[in-house]
Design a protein around this motif. Structure first.
Motif, short mmCIF file in Angstrom:
data_model
loop_
_atom_site.label_atom_id
_atom_site.label_comp_id
_atom_site.label_asym_id
_atom_site.label_seq_id
_atom_site.Cartn_x
_atom_site.Cartn_y
_atom_site.Cartn_z
N HIS A 1 0.82 -1.22 0.00
CA HIS A 1 0.00 0.00 0.00
C HIS A 1 0.86 1.27 0.00
CE1 HIS A 1 -3.30 -2.66 0.41
NE2 HIS A 1 -3.78 -2.31 1.58
N GLY A 2 2.04 1.21 0.65
CA GLY A 2 2.91 2.39 0.70
C GLY A 2 3.46 2.74 -0.69
N ILE A 3 3.74 1.71 -1.49
CA ILE A 3 4.23 1.96 -2.85
C ILE A 3 3.12 2.66 -3.65
CG2 ILE A 3 5.11 0.89 -4.98
CD1 ILE A 3 6.11 -1.45 -3.26
N LEU A 4 1.91 2.16 -3.50
CA LEU A 4 0.77 2.77 -4.21
C LEU A 4 0.58 4.22 -3.77
CD1 LEU A 4 -1.72 2.72 -6.00
CD2 LEU A 4 -2.97 1.57 -4.15
N LEU A 5 0.69 4.45 -2.46
CA LEU A 5 0.56 5.82 -1.92
C LEU A 5 1.53 6.76 -2.66
CD1 LEU A 5 0.57 6.65 1.89
CD2 LEU A 5 1.94 7.97 0.33
N GLY A 6 2.79 6.34 -2.74
CA GLY A 6 3.81 7.17 -3.40
C GLY A 6 3.51 7.38 -4.88
N LEU A 7 3.02 6.33 -5.54
CA LEU A 7 2.78 6.44 -6.98
C LEU A 7 1.60 7.37 -7.30
CD1 LEU A 7 3.41 2.75 -8.09
CD2 LEU A 7 4.87 4.73 -8.50
N VAL A 8 0.60 7.38 -6.43
CA VAL A 8 -0.54 8.30 -6.66
C VAL A 8 -0.02 9.73 -6.57
CG1 VAL A 8 -2.73 9.13 -5.73
CG2 VAL A 8 -2.31 6.68 -5.86
N LEU A 9 0.78 10.01 -5.53
CA LEU A 9 1.29 11.38 -5.36
C LEU A 9 2.21 11.77 -6.52
CD1 LEU A 9 2.02 11.51 -1.52
CD2 LEU A 9 0.12 12.56 -2.77
N ARG A 10 3.08 10.85 -6.94
CA ARG A 10 3.98 11.15 -8.05
C ARG A 10 3.20 11.43 -9.33
NH1 ARG A 10 9.49 9.06 -7.06
NH2 ARG A 10 9.40 8.25 -4.96
N ARG B 1 -5.25 -3.16 -14.72
CA ARG B 1 -4.73 -3.91 -13.58
C ARG B 1 -3.22 -3.92 -13.65
NH1 ARG B 1 -6.54 -8.91 -14.54
NH2 ARG B 1 -8.42 -8.78 -13.27
N TYR B 2 -2.59 -3.49 -12.58
CA TYR B 2 -1.13 -3.56 -12.47
C TYR B 2 -0.79 -3.95 -11.04
CZ TYR B 2 -0.90 -1.37 -17.01
OH TYR B 2 -1.05 -1.12 -18.36
N SER B 3 0.44 -4.40 -10.86
CA SER B 3 0.92 -4.75 -9.53
C SER B 3 1.85 -3.63 -9.05
CB SER B 3 1.67 -6.08 -9.63
OG SER B 3 2.51 -6.25 -8.53
N VAL B 4 2.01 -3.51 -7.74
CA VAL B 4 2.97 -2.51 -7.23
C VAL B 4 4.40 -2.88 -7.65
CG1 VAL B 4 1.59 -1.70 -5.27
CG2 VAL B 4 3.18 -3.62 -4.96
N THR B 5 4.57 -4.11 -8.14
CA THR B 5 5.89 -4.51 -8.64
C THR B 5 6.10 -4.03 -10.09
OG1 THR B 5 4.95 -6.63 -9.31
CG2 THR B 5 6.04 -6.57 -7.17
N SER C 1 -13.39 5.36 -14.25
CA SER C 1 -12.15 4.59 -14.44
C SER C 1 -11.88 3.75 -13.20
CB SER C 1 -10.98 5.50 -14.79
OG SER C 1 -10.57 6.21 -13.66
N PHE C 2 -11.28 2.60 -13.43
CA PHE C 2 -11.04 1.65 -12.35
C PHE C 2 -9.67 1.02 -12.54
CE2 PHE C 2 -11.19 -2.74 -10.73
CZ PHE C 2 -11.62 -2.54 -9.43
N ILE C 3 -8.81 1.16 -11.54
CA ILE C 3 -7.50 0.50 -11.59
C ILE C 3 -7.42 -0.47 -10.42
CG2 ILE C 3 -5.00 0.77 -11.70
CD1 ILE C 3 -5.41 3.68 -12.50
N GLU C 4 -7.22 -1.73 -10.74
CA GLU C 4 -6.99 -2.74 -9.70
C GLU C 4 -5.48 -2.83 -9.50
OE1 GLU C 4 -8.43 -6.67 -10.68
OE2 GLU C 4 -7.21 -7.55 -9.09
N VAL C 5 -5.06 -2.60 -8.28
CA VAL C 5 -3.62 -2.63 -8.00
C VAL C 5 -3.32 -3.82 -7.09
CG1 VAL C 5 -1.68 -1.36 -7.02
CG2 VAL C 5 -3.52 -0.12 -8.18
N LEU C 6 -2.56 -4.76 -7.60
CA LEU C 6 -2.17 -5.90 -6.77
C LEU C 6 -1.13 -5.41 -5.77
CD1 LEU C 6 -2.42 -8.94 -6.23
CD2 LEU C 6 -0.54 -9.28 -7.84
N SER C 7 -1.50 -5.47 -4.48
CA SER C 7 -0.66 -4.89 -3.44
C SER C 7 -0.47 -5.94 -2.34
CB SER C 7 -1.38 -3.64 -2.89
OG SER C 7 -0.71 -3.13 -1.78
N PRO C 8 0.59 -6.74 -2.45
CA PRO C 8 0.72 -7.91 -1.57
C PRO C 8 0.75 -7.58 -0.08
CG PRO C 8 2.30 -8.00 -3.37
CD PRO C 8 1.72 -6.62 -3.38
N CYS C 9 0.11 -8.46 0.72
CA CYS C 9 0.04 -8.31 2.18
C CYS C 9 0.87 -9.43 2.81
CB CYS C 9 -1.42 -8.43 2.61
SG CYS C 9 -1.67 -8.66 4.37
N VAL C 10 1.99 -9.06 3.43
CA VAL C 10 2.86 -10.07 4.05
C VAL C 10 2.19 -10.60 5.32
CG1 VAL C 10 5.15 -10.53 4.99
CG2 VAL C 10 4.87 -8.76 3.25
#
Ligand SMILES: Cc1ncc(C[n+]2csc(CCOP(=O)(O)OP(=O)(O)O)c2C)c(N)n1
Ligand SMILES: [Mg+2]
Length: 258
Positions: free
Chosen positions: A24-33, A172-176, A195-204
Motif C-alpha cells: 500500500h505504501g508503494i501505491l501511496l507514493g505512486l498516486v502522489l507522483r 490492472r497492475y501490480s505494485v511490482t 475509471s477503475f484500476i486494480e492494484v495488486l498490493s501484496p500483504c505479508v
C-alpha cells in the motif's frame, strides 16, 4: 490500529501505518507522483476511502481534502461529492474487501452509470485490517484465517466485472510494476468517465504469513512471477492462465481524455 494511528499523528514522525513489506505504501507514493507529474493542484482533488488498511492511503497522509467514510460506501460518498461539485477530480482509493465485497453494488452501479470517478482498488486478496479473513478476491486454494483448509471458492476478476458493468477505463497492475502503474494512474487522472484500476498490493502479514510467503522479498517475487502482461497471456493455455494474473488495460481510454 486506531491507537497506532493516534501515536503516529502525535509523534510527528513521517511514517505510515502499513506493515513492513505492505504494497500500500508503494501505491501511496505512486498516486502522489502521478498527480505531481501532471501538475495537478491538490485543491482540485478530493480523495475518498472506505474502511481497511488501504483506506489509510489518502487519509491522513495526503495534504488534500479527504473523506474517510464508512465501510463499503466510499463510492456512494464520492458520487455525492462529484454531483455537488462537478469540477472536483474525485479519486476513490480503498481495499478489495471494501470496494468489491460490502461495496460491490456501489462499484458496479457507478460503472454502469459512468460516473466520472477515478477508483483505485488496492487488492491484497484478503481482509487485511481485520485479521486476514477470506475476501471475494482471495485466489482459490489459498489459506486465510476463515479458510484454514484453503479457499474453496473462485475469486472475482475485478477488471472483467467492472468492464462488463460499463467501466470506461479499466486496468490492472501490480505494485511490482511501478512505471506502468504510474502511467495508468496518470491516464485515469486525465480521463473523463468511470475509471477503475486494480492494484495488486501484496500483504505479508495476513496473506503471506498463511501461504508460505512470509517475507517482503518472497511475496513481491511471487507477485512478479504471478503477473503477466496481456500480450504475453494470449499465447497461454487456459490451465496455464489459471496460475497467472493478467495485467494491462481495457476499455476506451484513447477516446475519452479531457
Ligand atoms: C459495516 C462494517 N462491517 C465490517 C467492518 C469490519 N471491517 C473493517 S475493515 C474490513 C475489511 C477491509 O478489507 P479491505 O477493504 O480488503 O482492506 P485491507 O485492510 O485489506 O487493505 C472489515 C470487514 C466494518 N468496519 N464495518
Ligand atoms: Mg484487502
Amino acid at each position: 490500529m486506531v491507537r497506532a494511528m493516534e501515536q503516529y499523528l502525535r509523534s510527528g514522525i513521517p511514517s505510515t501505518p502499513f506493515c513492513p513489506g505492505c504494497g500500500h505504501g508503494i501505491l501511496l507514493g505512486l498516486v502522489l507522483r502521478s498527480i505531481h507529474a501532471l501538475g495537478i493542484d491538490m485543491r482540485e482533488m478530493l480523495f475518498v476511502s472506505g474502511i481497511g488498511c488501504a483506506a489509510w492511503i489518502p487519509s491522513p497522509h495526503f495534504n488534500a481534502d479527504t473523506l474517510h467514510t464508512t465501510h463499503g460506501r466510499a463510492i456512494a460518498f464520492a458520487t455525492g461529492a462529484k454531483l455537488y461539485n462537478p469540477k472536483l477530480r474525485v479519486m476513490v482509493i480503498s481495499g478489495d474487501g471494501d470496494l468489491s465485497s460490502i461495496g460491490g453494488n456501489h462499484l458496479i452501479h457507478a460503472a454502469r452509470r459512468d460516473i466520472d470517478l477515478k477508483v483505485i482498488c488496492a487488492n491484497n486478496m484478503i481482509y487485511g485490517m481485520t485479521g486476514g479473513q477470506v475476501a471475494p478476491t482471495t485466489p482459490q486454494g489459498f489459506t486465510t484465517s476463515t479458510t484454514p483448509l484453503g479457499n474453496p471458492e473462485r475469486p472475482f476478476d475485478l477488471c472483467k466485472l467492472v468492464e462488463a458493468a460499463g467501466g470506461r477505463y479499466v486496468a490492472r497492475y501490480s505494485v511490482t510494476q511501478p512505471l506502468a502503474l504510474m502511467e495508468s494512474i496518470k491516464k485515469s487522472l486525465s480521463f473523463k468517465g468511470f475509471s477503475f484500476i486494480e492494484v495488486l498490493s501484496p500483504c505479508v502479514t495476513q496473506f503471506g504469513s498463511k501461504n508460505l510467503l512470509e517475507s517482503a522479498p518472497k511475496i513481491m517475487e511471487w507477485a512478479m512471477e504471478k503477473c503477466i502482461p496481456r500480450e504475453e497471456a494470449e499465447g497461454l493455455s487456459r490451465e496455464e492462465l489459471e496460475e497467472k494474473i493478467i495485467t494491462g488495460e481495457w476499455g476506451d481510454v484513447e477516446d475519452s481524455t479531457d
